[in-house]
Each structure stands twice: as C-alpha cells, then as structure tokens.
Design a protein around this motif. Structure first.
Motif, PDB file in Angstrom:
ATOM      1  N   THR A  30       0.911  -1.220  -0.170  1.00 12.87           N
ATOM      2  CA  THR A  30       0.241   0.303  -0.148  1.00 12.87           C
ATOM      3  C   THR A  30       0.649   0.877  -0.204  1.00 12.87           C
ATOM      4  O   THR A  30       0.499   2.174  -0.821  1.00 12.87           O
ATOM      5  CB  THR A  30      -0.786   0.419   1.103  1.00 12.87           C
ATOM      6  N   HIS A  31       2.299   1.162   0.492  1.00 12.11           N
ATOM      7  CA  HIS A  31       2.933   2.477   0.706  1.00 12.11           C
ATOM      8  C   HIS A  31       4.173   1.903   1.072  1.00 12.11           C
ATOM      9  O   HIS A  31       4.118   0.799   1.891  1.00 12.11           O
ATOM     10  CB  HIS A  31       2.443   3.552   1.489  1.00 12.11           C
ATOM     11  N   ALA A  32       5.368   2.690   1.664  1.00 13.66           N
ATOM     12  CA  ALA A  32       6.313   2.747   1.182  1.00 13.66           C
ATOM     13  C   ALA A  32       7.149   2.198   2.961  1.00 13.66           C
ATOM     14  O   ALA A  32       8.294   2.766   3.012  1.00 13.66           O
ATOM     15  CB  ALA A  32       7.475   3.270   0.571  1.00 13.66           C
ATOM     16  N   HIS A  33       5.948   3.162   3.787  1.00 10.96           N
ATOM     17  CA  HIS A  33       6.588   3.413   5.673  1.00 10.96           C
ATOM     18  C   HIS A  33       7.379   1.394   5.946  1.00 10.96           C
ATOM     19  O   HIS A  33       6.733   0.794   4.774  1.00 10.96           O
ATOM     20  CB  HIS A  33       5.744   3.356   6.067  1.00 10.96           C
ATOM     21  N   LEU A  34       8.484   1.566   6.356  1.00  7.41           N
ATOM     22  CA  LEU A  34       8.584   0.724   6.735  1.00  7.41           C
ATOM     23  C   LEU A  34       7.933  -0.417   7.913  1.00  7.41           C
ATOM     24  O   LEU A  34       8.469  -2.069   7.742  1.00  7.41           O
ATOM     25  CB  LEU A  34       9.832   0.861   8.189  1.00  7.41           C
ATOM     26  N   ASP A  35       6.548   0.095   8.377  1.00  4.65           N
ATOM     27  CA  ASP A  35       5.861  -0.984   8.865  1.00  4.65           C
ATOM     28  C   ASP A  35       5.218  -2.283   8.527  1.00  4.65           C
ATOM     29  O   ASP A  35       4.069  -2.514   8.604  1.00  4.65           O
ATOM     30  CB  ASP A  35       5.015  -0.055  10.079  1.00  4.65           C
ATOM     31  N   HIS A  36       5.288  -1.337   7.127  1.00  2.00           N
ATOM     32  CA  HIS A  36       4.439  -1.875   6.147  1.00  2.00           C
ATOM     33  C   HIS A  36       5.302  -2.798   5.050  1.00  2.00           C
ATOM     34  O   HIS A  36       5.051  -3.267   4.295  1.00  2.00           O
ATOM     35  CB  HIS A  36       3.682  -1.183   5.193  1.00  2.00           C
ATOM     36  N   ILE A  37       5.957  -2.009   4.795  1.00  2.00           N
ATOM     37  CA  ILE A  37       7.379  -2.888   4.005  1.00  2.00           C
ATOM     38  C   ILE A  37       8.700  -3.923   4.324  1.00  2.00           C
ATOM     39  O   ILE A  37       9.876  -4.479   3.907  1.00  2.00           O
ATOM     40  CB  ILE A  37       7.989  -2.575   2.774  1.00  2.00           C
ATOM     41  N   GLY A  65      -3.481   9.296  -0.135  1.00  2.00           N
ATOM     42  CA  GLY A  65      -2.864  11.053   0.745  1.00  2.00           C
ATOM     43  C   GLY A  65      -1.433  10.061   1.366  1.00  2.00           C
ATOM     44  O   GLY A  65      -0.723   9.277   1.385  1.00  2.00           O
ATOM     45  N   HIS A  66      -1.352  10.568   2.877  1.00  2.00           N
ATOM     46  CA  HIS A  66      -0.723   9.932   3.510  1.00  2.00           C
ATOM     47  C   HIS A  66       0.559  10.234   3.358  1.00  2.00           C
ATOM     48  O   HIS A  66       1.480  10.843   4.138  1.00  2.00           O
ATOM     49  CB  HIS A  66      -1.140   8.174   3.773  1.00  2.00           C
ATOM     50  N   ILE A  67       1.485   9.442   2.442  1.00  2.00           N
ATOM     51  CA  ILE A  67       2.833   9.876   2.164  1.00  2.00           C
ATOM     52  C   ILE A  67       2.417  10.037   0.296  1.00  2.00           C
ATOM     53  O   ILE A  67       2.330   9.008   0.490  1.00  2.00           O
ATOM     54  CB  ILE A  67       3.709   8.910   2.808  1.00  2.00           C
ATOM     55  N   GLY A 110      -5.253   1.065   3.824  1.00  2.00           N
ATOM     56  CA  GLY A 110      -3.461   0.986   3.527  1.00  2.00           C
ATOM     57  C   GLY A 110      -3.458   2.522   4.874  1.00  2.00           C
ATOM     58  O   GLY A 110      -4.969   2.310   5.212  1.00  2.00           O
ATOM     59  N   ASP A 111      -2.120   3.390   5.082  1.00  2.00           N
ATOM     60  CA  ASP A 111      -2.698   3.947   5.980  1.00  2.00           C
ATOM     61  C   ASP A 111      -3.182   5.358   5.091  1.00  2.00           C
ATOM     62  O   ASP A 111      -3.234   6.034   3.956  1.00  2.00           O
ATOM     63  CB  ASP A 111      -1.779   5.059   6.714  1.00  2.00           C
ATOM     64  N   LEU A 112      -4.566   6.129   6.026  1.00  2.00           N
ATOM     65  CA  LEU A 112      -4.885   7.271   4.946  1.00  2.00           C
ATOM     66  C   LEU A 112      -4.874   8.723   5.535  1.00  2.00           C
ATOM     67  O   LEU A 112      -4.660   8.741   6.548  1.00  2.00           O
ATOM     68  CB  LEU A 112      -6.786   7.162   5.400  1.00  2.00           C
TER      69      LEU A 112
HETATM   70 ZN   LIG Z   1       2.056   4.623   7.215  1.00  2.00          ZN
END
Ligand SMILES: [Zn+2]
Length: 466
Positions: free
Chosen positions: A62-69, A162-164, A187-189
């Motif tokens: 969903t996005h590139a934050h470490l808690d997701h990748i 949104g988000h990042i 994902g994170d909104l």
């Molecule tokens: Zn995030």
C-alpha cells in the motif's frame, strides 16, 4: 473458490502490517511490514513465518513506510521470489528505506555483539543491506487508477490515499467461478486537507473493507497545525533556544519544510537557519520532483522561483561530520532530523546534546507509538536513555498533533461514508486496541457496519464457494 485471510500483523497494534489472502491455489500478501516499537512486538520479526515464504506468490504494497514494507528483505532471504506490486513513488521510497533498514539491522547486531547483551554468541542481523538490495528486482511499479492483474482471477487497482507520497488505497477484485467479490484495503489514510498530497479517494463499493484505525479514538482539534508549529517555535526562540523536530524522513519532513517556508514568508517565525539533517529525507524530498503528478505541491506554490525544499536558509546536511558540527550550534536554529519517534537515526545525537538544556525545545509532529522514546518524551518523562546513557529532559517538549499523516476519527468516518453500498464486513486494522474499539463502535452505531477487530494470527473465512 474459497477466500480466507490471516492477520500476520497490525492487528491490535499499529505495526507489522501483513495480511495473507488465501484463494486456495494462490496465496498473496497485502503489505509486508516490520514490527516496530515495543520489544514484545519487535520480537515477532524473529518468529517463524507461518508458511514457507516461497509459497507466497505475490506481495501488494500500500505504501513505503517500514511498518508496511520492512519485512520484505527477510521474506526474500527466506525464499520468496514473486513479484512485489506497488506504485512508482513507493518503489523509489522503498529502495531508500529498505537500504537504511538493512544498515540499521546490521548495526544493531554489531552493537549487541559488542555489548554482549544478546543471548546469542554471534547475533545475526534480521537482514543485511545485501538482503535489502535483493528485493529491488522484484518491485513492479504500477500506475494509480489503472487496474492490473496479479493472477487470472485477481485484479488490483490503486487509488490515492494521501498519507505519504505514493500511498495507495488498494482495491482487489476476485473473480470466482460464480461470483465476483471486491476487497478494499484502506492502507494508511491521510488527511483531507493536506497541502501537499491529494485527499484519500472515496471508494463506492466493497464486500469487505480493511480500515486503518490509528486515530480511531481521536479528533484532531487543531484546525491550523502550522499555527501551533509557529507557537512552539516562537516559544523556543523567546528563550534563545534551539528547535529540534524529529520527523519521519518520508512525508512529515516535507510537510514541515513546506509549513516552515510559509511561516517564514508570512513573517510568523524568524528567518533562522533550518538544517535538514537526514540524507534519507533529502533523497525522498528529491523524489517529489520525479513524481510531481502524485502530489499538488506545484499547484499550491504561488511563486515557483522559490521552493519550500530549496531556499537560501535551508541547509541539507548529508555528511556525518557536518551533522556533528550542529552539536555546537549556539544561535537560534531549527534542526529537522529522523527518526520521527526518536527510535534511531541522527536525531538521537541531537536529543542527547540538546535535551539537557531548558532553553531548547523538541517538537514532535507525528504519531508516537507505545514504547518509543518519542512517546516517553511526549508523556513528560524527566529522563530518557540514549546510547545506554541516562539523559535528563530539561528542554520543553511540544506535540503538534494536527501534523500527523493519519486521518483522524472524523476523516476515517468521512472515508467510510464514501461507500454508497454498505460493506458486508469491515476489519479494524492498524490501531491500538482502544482506538480500534472506538472506531468499530462508531461505524456500527452510525453506519450500521458489521465490524470485527482481528487478533494477531487470527484467520477468517471471507467467502465460500464463490
Ligand atoms: Zn504509513
């Protein structure tokens, strides 16, 4: 066809996002995050993956934050070799963050070895820089709003969240033998009024929804976070102090730079030197140029000759020795440095040097998870440990919550109201227990949603015989 889901993370917590979808002959992951924050959560990074990673056939990010990748290098190291789908900006940010994560893992293992605090004689890193690099060839960038197939029966579409930069709401359409089903992962909104990013897209229809609940119990009461930021900075400058802003390299740093630029231009804060002390944040800021179609920065600038990421009083600090020189700063200045929750990175040096001085101030601009130094500082603890040393907290700590990258309760409800057809089932994910519970109750009461708060490692049958 039967479809089930297993929650491998971000269930009852805000970290380690991983959801395993099982279609019988095809198993794939949505997000592949690292557990961060509390020690008991971080330990889960070392648990055996519940299935052989080679049997996972694809990953959708969903996005590139470490808690997701951040678990990807470990997954690949342990045998995964399938495609990893994500947006273009996510691909580039993921490369930056995974390399850094590999480096941190190596440093941590080295440190544990030196200090002898590991149970193992030769503590191994979770993964190395080389393991992180092995992920890169598997990344398959996709466009927003353009459906792509990951399997003959599975089609995926990304929408702006949104988000990042690059963050996506993910719609997954599963074509069974008799029925078609729609799954939507929020994902994170992000926020609905972010000056840089597009607002989260409304999705009209879904059978099952996974909705993040980070701020499910909180309404952001600050309509103008930039004013709160200005107040904190002016308060610090009235004591001739130094302002330290721990900020996530991705997203918050760019938003803070944008607001600081605006505040200086409007004369709301003094035009003092701003040091961006994070090579990662500098690299990410440069991606805003490459992925200009994914944000609205250019559109909001009245004067394109000057840029929030490039002006005379903004100094990019790449080298370590330049960073160390900031320890001797005597004049008023603003230091922006990662990490955002003070869990690591160069900001630790700045905190170590500047926390013991009551003239200084630390301004937090994002969510502070349980168990982090950031949360302890925001909670007003009088001392914290950095590099094994007890550091007294004399500097004033500010928390500008309105700058968070996450939708607040009202915005989560606004997004939920965007479904014109009520989903049959909604999972509350990515939230600590209290916020998930509050959001679940509100969705049930106001929109009549059938809500579930999943537990870590819990499985659910979503559809039978479709
Ligand atoms: Zn995030």
């Amino acid at each position: 066809m039967d479809v089930s889901v297993k929650f491998l993370g971000a269930a009852g917590s805000v970290t380690g996002s991983r959801y395993l979808l099982d279609l019988g002959d095809f198993e794939f992951l949505i997000d592949c995050g690292l557990f961060q924050g509390r020690k008991d959560l971080r330990r889960r990074n070392w648990d055996k993956f519940p299935m052989p990673p080679k049997d996972v056939e694809a990953v959708i990010l969903t996005h590139a934050h470490l808690d997701h990748i951040g678990y990807l290098p470990k997954l690949v190291k342990d045998g995964f070799s399938g495609p990893i789908y994500c947006t273009g900006a996510t691909t580039e940010i993921a490369k930056i963050l995974l390399l850094d994560s590999g480096k941190l893992q190596e440093e941590e293992a080295e440190y544990a070895k030196k200090k002898g605090y590991s149970k193992h004689e030769n503590p191994e890193p979770l993964y190395t820089i080389e393991d992180a690099e092995a992920v890169f060839p598997l990344l398959k960038p996709q466009e927003f709003k353009k459906p792509f197939a990951i399997h003959p029966s599975v089609e995926v579409t990304y929408y702006h969240a949104g988000h990042i930069l690059g963050a996506a709401i993910t719609k997954i359409v599963i074509k069974g033998e008799v029925q078609t089903k729609k799954l939507v992962f929020s994902g994170d909104l992000g926020r609905y009024h972010d000056p840089l990013l597009y607002p989260p897209t409304m999705i009209p229809e879904a059978d099952v929804v996974w909705i993040e609940s980070t701020y499910g119990d909180r309404v952001s009461s600050v309509p103008k976070p930039e004013e709160e930021l200005a107040n904190a900075i002016n308060d610090i400058f009235s004591r001739d102090g130094l302002a330290i802003i721990p900020a996530f390299a991705v997203g918050r740093t760019q938003l803070v730079m944008y607001y600081l630029y605006q505040l200086i231009k409007k004369g709301k804060i003094q035009n003092v030197p701003i040091y961006l002390d994070s090579p990662m944040a500098i690299n990410v800021s440069q991606l805003y140029r490459e992925f200009h179609q994914d944000h609205q920065l250019i559109a909001v600038l009245e004067d394109t000759d000057h840029h929030p990421f490039q002006h005379s009083n903004l100094h990019y600090i790449r080298k370590q020795e330049q960073s160390r020189m900031l320890n001797d700063l005597k004049e008023k200045a603003i230091i922006i440095s990662a990490s955002g929750m003070a869990t690591g990175g160069r900001v630790l040096h700045h905190l170590m040097h500047h926390l013991p001085n009551e003239r200084n101030g630390v301004i937090f601009v994002g969510y502070q998870a349980e168990g982090t130094r950031g949360r302890r500082l925001v909670n007003g603890e009088s001392g914290i440990r950095i590099f094994g040393q007890e550091v007294p907290v004399k500097a004033k700590v500010y928390n500008v919550e309105g700058l968070s990258a996450h939708a607040d309760q009202n915005e989560l409800m606004e997004w939920a109201e965007g479904f014109s057809v009520k989903p049959k089932l909604a999972f509350m994910i990515h939230g600590e227990e209290k916020s998930a519970t509050v959001l679940a109750k509100k969705l049930k009461k106001e929109l009549g949603w059938n809500t579930v708060i999943p537990n870590y490692l819990e499985s659910f049958m979503l559809f039978e015989g479709i």
